[in-house]
Design a protein around this motif. Structure first.
Motif, short mmCIF file in Angstrom:
data_model
loop_
_atom_site.label_atom_id
_atom_site.label_comp_id
_atom_site.label_asym_id
_atom_site.label_seq_id
_atom_site.Cartn_x
_atom_site.Cartn_y
_atom_site.Cartn_z
N ARG A 64 2.53 21.15 -1.16
CA ARG A 64 1.41 19.67 -0.71
C ARG A 64 1.47 19.80 0.38
O ARG A 64 0.48 19.54 1.38
N ASP A 100 -1.50 11.04 4.29
CA ASP A 100 -0.74 10.16 3.82
C ASP A 100 0.57 9.68 3.88
O ASP A 100 0.94 8.39 4.51
N GLN A 109 -0.12 7.56 7.74
CA GLN A 109 -1.23 6.14 6.59
C GLN A 109 -1.17 5.24 7.83
O GLN A 109 0.21 4.53 7.88
N ASP A 146 8.35 4.58 -0.60
CA ASP A 146 7.18 5.82 -0.17
C ASP A 146 7.99 7.06 0.36
O ASP A 146 7.28 7.63 0.03
N ARG A 147 8.98 6.92 1.31
CA ARG A 147 8.87 8.19 1.56
C ARG A 147 9.59 8.95 1.08
O ARG A 147 9.93 10.53 0.75
N GLY A 179 -4.52 15.69 2.03
CA GLY A 179 -4.24 14.62 1.95
C GLY A 179 -2.59 14.33 2.44
O GLY A 179 -2.44 13.26 2.67
N TYR A 180 -1.32 15.00 2.16
CA TYR A 180 0.06 15.19 2.37
C TYR A 180 -0.06 14.44 4.04
O TYR A 180 0.54 13.47 3.93
N TRP A 181 -1.02 14.89 4.54
CA TRP A 181 -0.77 15.04 6.26
C TRP A 181 -1.60 13.61 6.69
O TRP A 181 -0.80 12.17 7.02
N ARG A 185 7.37 9.92 -1.16
CA ARG A 185 6.55 11.31 -0.70
C ARG A 185 7.52 12.88 -0.73
O ARG A 185 7.34 14.06 -0.81
#
Length: 235
Positions: free
Chosen positions: A16, A25, A28, A2-3, A21-23, A6
């Motif tokens: 982004r 995510d 999360q 996932d990292r 949304g980036y921050w 991103r």
């Protein structure tokens, strides 16, 4: 995985980082949010410290130049929102992504903690928050450490920065998000009685530096105090 996804997405589209949304995510599953309604509730910023705690802190600051608050005085010990733990995990995630620890102030919860501390410091010192807020992540495994000895905000006229009762007009607060001890970089202080520059100020043009004046002999080094602070405690 996932990292890496991103990071790859951000490198392909640097814009982004301007997206909320980036921050979100990135944080999360860590109980952190941006512009969430619950932070508008006044009770979210209240401190559990009682009047006795405040009086003791006031007396200690005037007498020694600092005070220490046990865990549970800024954030409740059984905090259902896990504020301190969530902020710790959020900072670790930021560091893993290559961002400074102070980027935690993008999230509401960092300001909830700041608000709690601000309300407590207002009761203790009468000072309002300056919004000069920072966060640190000291990785002992990488050989990182804290700061060299320093004095926050040395003014031109130091004596004018104290009220008639001896309380400082500028006070700094720090909250431990993990256990801080002499083995992993806790804070150290020289109490007011052993620091000639605390009230009089430092002569920045003088031949002797402030540390030499505060610690003129080998014996005087015993005046340095380590301040181990458990998670949720504050200075």
């Amino acid at each position: 995985a996932d990292r890496e996804a991103r990071m790859s997405s951000t490198m392909a589209d640097p814009g982004r980082i301007e997206e909320e949304g980036y921050w979100l995510d990135l944080a999360q599953g860590q109980g952190l949010g941006i512009n969430r309604p619950h932070v508008e509730v006044e009770s979210a910023f209240s401190s559990p410290a009682d009047d006795t705690d405040v009086a003791v802190a006031q007396k200690r600051i005037v007498a020694e130049g600092y005070c220490q608050l046990a865990p549970g005085k800024v954030v409740p010990l059984n905090d259902p929102h896990h504020l301190v733990e969530n902020l710790r995990r959020g900072i670790e995630s930021l560091k893993c992504e290559g961002w400074p620890a102070s980027f935690i102030f993008l999230y509401d919860e960092a300001w909830v903690l700041a608000g709690r501390m601000a309300n407590l410091m207002r009761r203790v010192s009468g000072n309002e928050i300056s919004f000069d807020a920072l966060a640190w992540h000291v990785d002992q495994d990488r050989g990182e450490g804290g700061f060299s000895p320093h004095r926050d905000r040395q003014p031109d006229d130091a004596t004018s920065t104290f009220r008639a009762d001896g309380m400082a007009k500028y006070t700094t607060a720090w909250v431990a998000l993990t256990d801080a001890n002499p083995d992993n970089s806790c804070l150290y202080v020289i109490p007011k009685a052993h620091d000639p520059g605390y009230e009089a100020g430092d002569d920045e043009e003088g031949e002797e530096d402030p540390m030499s004046l505060a610690l003129p002999t080998k014996e005087s080094y015993q005046h340095i105090r380590a301040l181990p602070t458990a998670t949720g405690g504050a200075l």
